[in-house]
Design a protein around this motif. Structure first.
Motif, PDB file in Angstrom:
ATOM      1  N   LEU A 224       0.812  -1.127   0.020  1.00 34.41           N
ATOM      2  CA  LEU A 224      -0.054   0.030  -0.092  1.00 34.41           C
ATOM      3  C   LEU A 224       0.919   1.148  -0.075  1.00 34.41           C
ATOM      4  O   LEU A 224       0.229   2.235  -0.335  1.00 34.41           O
ATOM      5  N   TRP A 225       1.918   0.984   0.144  1.00 33.33           N
ATOM      6  CA  TRP A 225       3.075   2.490   0.347  1.00 33.33           C
ATOM      7  C   TRP A 225       2.541   3.296   1.204  1.00 33.33           C
ATOM      8  O   TRP A 225       2.654   4.450   0.855  1.00 33.33           O
ATOM      9  N   GLU A 226       2.058   3.207   2.624  1.00 30.25           N
ATOM     10  CA  GLU A 226       1.580   4.249   3.131  1.00 30.25           C
ATOM     11  C   GLU A 226       2.233   4.554   4.447  1.00 30.25           C
ATOM     12  O   GLU A 226       1.872   5.503   5.227  1.00 30.25           O
ATOM     13  N   ASN A 227       3.395   3.791   4.521  1.00 27.27           N
ATOM     14  CA  ASN A 227       4.030   4.125   5.953  1.00 27.27           C
ATOM     15  C   ASN A 227       4.919   5.137   5.663  1.00 27.27           C
ATOM     16  O   ASN A 227       5.743   5.700   4.569  1.00 27.27           O
ATOM     17  N   GLU A 228       5.237   6.189   6.862  1.00 34.86           N
ATOM     18  CA  GLU A 228       5.885   7.233   6.679  1.00 34.86           C
ATOM     19  C   GLU A 228       7.362   7.131   7.221  1.00 34.86           C
ATOM     20  O   GLU A 228       7.941   8.093   7.658  1.00 34.86           O
ATOM     21  N   GLY A 229       7.854   5.964   7.347  1.00 33.78           N
ATOM     22  CA  GLY A 229       9.403   5.873   7.862  1.00 33.78           C
ATOM     23  C   GLY A 229       9.421   5.092   9.080  1.00 33.78           C
ATOM     24  O   GLY A 229      10.350   4.935   9.602  1.00 33.78           O
ATOM     25  N   GLU A 230       8.335   4.883   9.903  1.00 28.95           N
ATOM     26  CA  GLU A 230       8.330   4.346  11.120  1.00 28.95           C
ATOM     27  C   GLU A 230       8.668   2.788  11.272  1.00 28.95           C
ATOM     28  O   GLU A 230       8.533   2.209  10.116  1.00 28.95           O
ATOM     29  N   GLU A 231       9.497   2.451  12.402  1.00 33.20           N
ATOM     30  CA  GLU A 231       9.449   0.791  12.251  1.00 33.20           C
ATOM     31  C   GLU A 231       7.986   0.434  12.504  1.00 33.20           C
ATOM     32  O   GLU A 231       7.274   0.851  13.184  1.00 33.20           O
ATOM     33  N   MET A 232       7.816  -0.934  11.963  1.00 36.40           N
ATOM     34  CA  MET A 232       6.624  -1.518  12.114  1.00 36.40           C
ATOM     35  C   MET A 232       6.572  -3.116  12.687  1.00 36.40           C
ATOM     36  O   MET A 232       7.475  -3.710  12.212  1.00 36.40           O
TER      37      MET A 232
END
Length: 378
Positions: free
Chosen positions: A286-294
């Motif tokens: 989805l390419w929606e992460n803003e750089g945080e670890e998940m």
């Protein structure tokens, strides 16, 4: 990181984690919490446990499937490419070229399986694939090995250290066509790399370093810099680079001597293959992460499954890549077992589970979602 590894890192379930789907739990996060929704998702341990336990009996790579599939795809692709070069009818040449692109696309994507494969799983498969596909297509396995594993890292996925992640849904609308169309330039760039830049790097060390760091990995993150190879891997890189350079130089010499038409057709076919893969990449996540670890559950929900009855998905996402989210739960699961894995997990966890939230109906709805995400950023 696999589902089993995630359970081993944090064996105690989060309070209420097994009972409620992850996305439902995100809504309870306190107002004012920073970061994207992905950063707030705890592990769904019921899903991770099911993924690890219900699929152990089908986790063996079967050579009777791998070898005929890879060899058949390569043979059909090369035969169709030869036909596209040799026939005089333009419509027939175009049709053969399209078929060659699809067949070679499937053959090339076995690089993904090789990257996750245990070194003793299929003796000779890596060598055979490089000899028949990787080197002739100038995409040897080292371009993915040691790189793709970082995309699966619990600490790297979705961050600026992930070589295969960009927050495409959060970028400007023009970024999507640029991202897809630049893939067309990959085949001529690979030819220049192997025929010119790699040999020159032997006598110009700074160029060799630049080529290795910036042009030796199948990565989409422009910030990624590849570390210098070491040990046995460095020796493998040497031989694969040598094979690619000798092949690329021979192709250019033959084209100069006998005409450029075959090379232009071949580059066009491989450019279409690269474009297909880039479009698939657009909808792999989805390419929606803003750089945080998940968490692994968050990684799963940021990834995509296109399960049956999506009849066209095996063409644009072959070799198991239609189950990309499931692959992030079970990275080492062979591609031929993913359909059965999906069936078992769906039946066990149910339609309202976190597992089902990563399933989508097809390519066009996913592209539409991605486009809408970029349009909201204008």
């Amino acid at each position: 990181m696999s589902a089993q590894e995630a359970l081993e890192v944090n064996p105690q379930p989060c309070e209420g984690a097994a009972a409620a789907p992850a996305q439902a739990r995100v809504r309870a996060v306190a107002p004012g919490t920073t970061g994207s929704w992905h950063a707030q998702i705890p592990e769904d341990r019921a899903m991770l446990r099911a993924a690890a336990q219900l699929t152990r009996d089908i986790a063996r790579a079967r050579p009777e499937i791998y070898w005929p599939d890879m060899l058949g795809s390569a043979a059909l692709g090369y035969a169709a490419l030869a036909g596209a070069i040799l026939v005089e009818s333009t419509p027939l040449a175009v049709a053969l070229g399209l078929f060659a692109s699809i067949a070679l696309y499937r053959a090339l994507l076995f690089i993904h399986e090789i990257t996750h494969m245990h070194r003793d799983a299929l003796p000779g498969f890596r060598f055979g694939w490089n000899l028949l596909v990787g080197i002739p297509m100038l995409i040897p396995s080292f371009m993915y090995e040691g790189v793709h594993a970082q995309h699966h890292s619990r600490k790297r996925y979705g961050t600026i250290a992930d070589p295969e992640y960009l927050p495409l849904a959060l970028m400007k609308p023009w970024s999507l066509p640029v991202f897809a169309l630049t893939a067309i330039l990959l085949p001529p760039a690979l030819l220049i790399r192997s025929a010119i830049l790699v040999p020159l790097g032997v006598i110009i060390p700074p160029l060799r370093t630049l080529v290795w760091e910036r042009a030796s990995a199948l990565a989409i993150n422009p910030r990624y810099r590849r570390e210098k190879p070491k040990g046995d891997f460095a020796r493998m890189v040497f031989w694969q680079e040598l094979g690619c350079s000798l092949w690329a130089i021979a192709v250019l010499v033959a084209s100069y001597s006998y005409g450029w038409r075959p090379l232009i057709i071949a580059l066009s076919v491989v450019s279409l293959t690269a474009f297909l893969n880039q479009v698939r990449t657009l909808v792999a996540h989805l390419w929606e992460n803003e750089g945080e670890e998940m968490t692994l559950t968050a990684q799963y929900l940021d990834s995509v499954n296109v399960p049956p009855p999506g009849f066209l998905s095996p063409l644009w996402a072959p070799v198991g890549l239609r189950f990309h989210a499931l692959h992030h739960l079970l990275p080492s699961m062979p591609y031929h077992s993913l359909t059965e894995c999906h069936r078992r997990l769906s039946a066990h966890l149910g339609l309202e589970s976190t597992y089902e939230k990563a399933s989508y109906p097809g390519l066009l709805p996913l592209l539409g979602r991605l486009v809408r995400g970029t349009m909201s950023r204008r």
